[in-house]
Scaffold this active site. Structure first.
Site, PDB file in Angstrom:
ATOM      1  N   GLY A  46      11.617 -18.518 -30.939  1.00 29.53           N
ATOM      2  CA  GLY A  46      12.533 -17.884 -31.877  1.00 29.53           C
ATOM      3  C   GLY A  46      13.361 -16.813 -31.197  1.00 29.53           C
ATOM      4  N   GLN A  51      18.392  -9.190 -30.703  1.00 25.53           N
ATOM      5  CA  GLN A  51      17.899  -9.376 -29.331  1.00 25.53           C
ATOM      6  C   GLN A  51      19.012  -9.729 -28.355  1.00 25.53           C
ATOM      7  OE1 GLN A  51      14.561 -12.147 -30.626  1.00 25.53           O
ATOM      8  NE2 GLN A  51      13.649 -11.185 -28.847  1.00 25.53           N
ATOM      9  N   CYS A  93       7.179 -12.181 -27.048  1.00 25.68           N
ATOM     10  CA  CYS A  93       8.544 -11.980 -27.532  1.00 25.68           C
ATOM     11  C   CYS A  93       9.477 -12.049 -26.330  1.00 25.68           C
ATOM     12  CB  CYS A  93       8.630 -10.605 -28.190  1.00 25.68           C
ATOM     13  SG  CYS A  93      10.284 -10.141 -28.741  1.00 25.68           S
ATOM     14  N   LEU A  94      10.627 -12.683 -26.506  1.00 31.60           N
ATOM     15  CA  LEU A  94      11.557 -12.813 -25.368  1.00 31.60           C
ATOM     16  C   LEU A  94      12.051 -11.452 -24.872  1.00 31.60           C
ATOM     17  CD1 LEU A  94      13.629 -15.969 -26.426  1.00 31.60           C
ATOM     18  CD2 LEU A  94      11.810 -15.842 -24.715  1.00 31.60           C
ATOM     19  N   HIS A 137       7.809 -12.711 -37.413  1.00 29.39           N
ATOM     20  CA  HIS A 137       8.205 -12.035 -36.168  1.00 29.39           C
ATOM     21  C   HIS A 137       9.726 -11.863 -36.097  1.00 29.39           C
ATOM     22  CE1 HIS A 137       7.725 -11.536 -31.606  1.00 29.39           C
ATOM     23  NE2 HIS A 137       9.028 -11.594 -31.785  1.00 29.39           N
ATOM     24  N   HIS A 141      12.533  -8.438 -36.585  1.00 32.26           N
ATOM     25  CA  HIS A 141      13.586  -7.990 -35.655  1.00 32.26           C
ATOM     26  C   HIS A 141      14.812  -7.472 -36.413  1.00 32.26           C
ATOM     27  CE1 HIS A 141      12.325  -8.758 -31.565  1.00 32.26           C
ATOM     28  NE2 HIS A 141      11.940  -9.986 -31.829  1.00 32.26           N
TER      29      HIS A 141
END
Ligand code: ZN
Length: 201
Positions: A46, A51, A93-94, A137, A141
């Site tokens: 995701g 982000q 998480c990226l 999640h 964000h």
């Protein structure tokens, strides 16, 4: 197609509350396509718009397995309208390359959102499946909440962040999740009991 730069933990943009999308313009569609490209390129499940530095209420998810065809899901202006049950999951998480931490989540969620064409839809995810916690999640964000804020074990989270040279845990951001924690503990002790009684009943 464009691969966007993914902001890392520590960037203040990740702590901002994102704005509703008022119109799914061509520009927004391009952003969504680029977010999907970026997520796939980074091997993520995701990705949320903040982000990639866009302060907008958009996230994308793909929970298909490696041997399955891509199944991109787009959520614009999402709202979680129902959440219940509790689970503990190890998430990454990226924006936190390589760091994985045990967090508390709801096991079942219902979300409503708009798709890429502005069409409303409702989606459900159950039994603590990947989609259920991925939705939570990514939705977080959009409110500047990060997965480590849901950490079950501060020491584990602190260690994971240190190990991968990420900024320290922001302890003032940790969420009070007493009810979720109690429900998880209860579930864990039930699982332990049923294991101990293995087959006896
Ligand atoms: Zn994330």
């Amino acid at each position: 197609m464009a691969i966007l730069k993914i902001l890392r933990y520590g960037d203040p943009v990740l702590r901002q509350k994102a704005k509703e999308v008022s119109k799914i313009s061509k520009k927004i569609k391009t952003l969504i396509e680029n977010m999907l490209d970026t997520m796939y390129a980074a091997n993520g499940v995701g990705l949320a718009a903040p982000q990639v530095g866009e302060n907008l209420r958009i996230f994308v998810i793909d929970v298909s397995k490696d041997d399955e065809p891509y199944k991109p899901m787009v959520f614009v202006n999402p709202k979680i309208i129902k959440k219940e049950g509790a689970i503990c999951v190890k998430e990454g998480c990226l924006s936190f390359p390589e760091a994985y931490v045990n967090v508390r989540r709801y096991s079942d969620v219902m979300v409503k959102a708009l798709d890429m064409n502005g069409k409303p839809f409702v989606m459900e995810a159950h039994n603590g499946e990947l989609l259920a916690y991925a939705i939570q999640h990514e939705n977080d964000h959009l409110d500047g909440v990060l997965f480590v804020d849901h950490s079950r074990n501060i020491f584990e989270a602190t260690e994971a962040l240190q190990k991968y040279n990420l900024p320290q845990l922001e302890k003032d951001k940790l969420l009070d999740e007493t009810e979720l924690e109690d429900a998880i503990l209860q579930k864990e002790s039930q699982m332990k009991n049923s294991k101990e009684n293995g087959g006896a009943n």
